[in-house]
Design an enzyme around this catalytic site. Structure first.
Site, mmCIF file in Angstrom:
data_model
loop_
_atom_site.group_PDB
_atom_site.id
_atom_site.type_symbol
_atom_site.label_atom_id
_atom_site.label_comp_id
_atom_site.label_asym_id
_atom_site.label_seq_id
_atom_site.Cartn_x
_atom_site.Cartn_y
_atom_site.Cartn_z
ATOM 1 N N HIS A 138 -28.918 2.706 -18.114
ATOM 2 C CA HIS A 138 -30.223 2.238 -17.646
ATOM 3 C C HIS A 138 -31.162 3.425 -17.792
ATOM 4 O O HIS A 138 -31.095 4.388 -17.025
ATOM 5 C CB HIS A 138 -30.155 1.771 -16.193
ATOM 6 N N ASP A 192 -29.831 -8.994 -20.275
ATOM 7 C CA ASP A 192 -30.128 -8.516 -18.924
ATOM 8 C C ASP A 192 -30.534 -9.683 -18.036
ATOM 9 O O ASP A 192 -31.348 -9.538 -17.117
ATOM 10 C CB ASP A 192 -31.224 -7.446 -18.941
ATOM 11 N N ASN A 215 -22.959 -3.771 -10.983
ATOM 12 C CA ASN A 215 -23.753 -3.389 -9.810
ATOM 13 C C ASN A 215 -23.716 -4.455 -8.719
ATOM 14 O O ASN A 215 -24.738 -4.989 -8.293
ATOM 15 C CB ASN A 215 -25.194 -3.066 -10.205
ATOM 16 N N HIS A 257 -25.803 -9.985 -16.054
ATOM 17 C CA HIS A 257 -25.523 -9.956 -14.614
ATOM 18 C C HIS A 257 -25.010 -11.326 -14.184
ATOM 19 O O HIS A 257 -25.720 -12.327 -14.317
ATOM 20 C CB HIS A 257 -26.786 -9.614 -13.822
ATOM 21 N N HIS A 300 -31.639 -2.403 -22.608
ATOM 22 C CA HIS A 300 -32.974 -2.999 -22.428
ATOM 23 C C HIS A 300 -34.100 -2.036 -22.818
ATOM 24 O O HIS A 300 -34.933 -1.661 -22.012
ATOM 25 C CB HIS A 300 -33.181 -3.543 -21.022
ATOM 26 N N LYS A 317 -21.065 2.079 -16.994
ATOM 27 C CA LYS A 317 -22.516 1.909 -16.825
ATOM 28 C C LYS A 317 -23.100 3.038 -15.992
ATOM 29 O O LYS A 317 -22.630 3.327 -14.887
ATOM 30 C CB LYS A 317 -22.813 0.563 -16.151
ATOM 31 N N HIS A 344 -25.305 -7.479 -22.310
ATOM 32 C CA HIS A 344 -25.807 -6.958 -21.025
ATOM 33 C C HIS A 344 -26.114 -8.169 -20.148
ATOM 34 O O HIS A 344 -27.152 -8.810 -20.300
ATOM 35 C CB HIS A 344 -27.074 -6.128 -21.230
ATOM 36 N N ARG A 347 -23.407 -11.544 -11.003
ATOM 37 C CA ARG A 347 -23.335 -11.498 -9.534
ATOM 38 C C ARG A 347 -21.929 -11.879 -9.065
ATOM 39 O O ARG A 347 -20.951 -11.643 -9.755
ATOM 40 C CB ARG A 347 -24.419 -12.374 -8.902
#
Length: 346
Positions: free
Chosen positions: A136, A247, A41, A15, A174, A99, A13, A17
């Site tokens: 999530h 995360d 996301n 991120h 998470h 997701k 998991h 960007r």
């Protein structure tokens, strides 16, 4: 024990960007991790196979020469997601999961799901082909206290969805509560849970007691100490249903240190050292490899990585930068608030 060698770990998991932030934070993960489940996301979100392929290409283009790293792509579930596009992306090996963000639950989740009846077709198709759903797990009902949103989500949303879609493989991401831990433990072989580095270290006092610490603020928010201890027990237990998903979520400092600060802890730089510290505290260093390198790969039906990394215990506290510099602004590296004597060998 003063040293330990592990199969190269996976971050299930992450991120990364995009743009200038991607270019700066990607090496922090690629230095230690072989693969990562990459969150979709972005703005706009990654909702189609074509967008996932383009994002993967941008990630690989940003990877520094000499570094090996495989991004495992995901699609962002919306109420208009095409089941056949999802199936085609999975069949071609492009996408490893979808997701689910409840709309408004966290960063860039505005395009997420409000009416779960409208995604039944996608979930049924995913169950048929064995593609995991990453969740999530928080409700966004303003009447529900923020510290209860995970437990309420399990009862109101996740359990009904799983009952309605037999065979759907789900990762409760998470996990932050004892209720979440218990649900994963009781969920059989189609359910797993990721645990972050920072939730093994933080409880809500760290964020709020003695002043607000914005760089410890994350979603789901850290809970009471009893929940942190439940997470630790699950992580070090050797139970294959639990594995690492950091995360790690970078935000420029001005957006963290803000009147309405962004949620997320940036842990990519020092996660492995912090985990060695935690597992040593729990007398479970021998189970660290399972948590970081084996359990997640098994759930996602991947072969374990062949490469190895070594960690050593040193006489002086490990050092890492307080911040990393990015083209989007400085990003603060997670500070556990105590000395750590483990570090990854170069």
């Amino acid at each position: 024990m003063t040293s330990i060698t592990l199969r190269r770990p996976d971050d299930m998991h992450l991120h990364l960007r995009d743009g200038a932030m991607l270019e700066a934070v990607l090496p922090e993960s690629a230095r230690h991790f072989a693969r990562a489940i990459v969150m979709p996301n972005l703005v706009p979100p990654v909702v189609t196979a074509a967008q996932a392929a383009a994002y993967r290409d941008r990630i690989l283009a940003a990877l520094p020469e000499g570094m090996a790293f495989e991004p495992l792509m995901t699609l962002y579930l919306t109420e208009t997601t095409d089941p056949e596009d999802v199936a085609a992306a999975a069949a071609g090996g492009l996408v490893r999961a979808v997701k689910l963000y409840p709309a408004g639950a966290t960063t860039n989740s505005q395009s997420g799901v409000r009416d779960f009846d409208r995604v039944c077709g996608v979930l049924e198709r995913m169950a048929a082909i064995g593609l995991p759903l990453c969740v999530h797990g928080e409700v966004t009902d303003p009447a529900v206290d923020i510290f209860d949103r995970e437990a309420v989500f399990i009862d109101r949303v996740l359990d009904p969805v799983r009952r309605a879609t037999p065979g759907l493989r789900v990762v409760l991401e998470h996990v932050t509560t004892a209720e979440g831990v218990a649900y994963v433990q009781e969920g059989g072989d189609t359910l797993a849970g990721t645990i972050t580095t920072h939730h093994l270290i933080l409880n809500r006092n760290h964020i709020l007691a003695g002043g607000i610490r914005p760089h410890d603020y994350c979603l789901p928010v850290a809970k009471r100490e009893t929940h942190r201890l439940a997470l630790r027990a699950a992580a070090v237990s050797g139970d294959p249903r639990f594995f690492l998903g950091t995360d790690s979520a970078p935000h420029p400092d001005p957006l963290k240190e803000h009147a309405c600060g962004c949620a997320g802890c940036f842990t990519a730089t020092n996660t492995m050292a912090l985990l060695a510290h935690v597992f040593e505290e729990e007398g479970a260093l021998g189970r660290l490899e399972g948590f970081t390198s084996l359990n997640g790969a098994a759930f996602y039906r991947l072969a374990p990585n062949e490469g190895r990394i070594a960690l050593e215990r040193t006489g002086e506290p490990a050092r890492w930068p307080e911040k990393i510099t990015t083209g989007a602004g400085p990003v603060t590296v997670f500070n556990p608030g105590f000395p750590v004597y483990w570090q990854v060998k170069d």
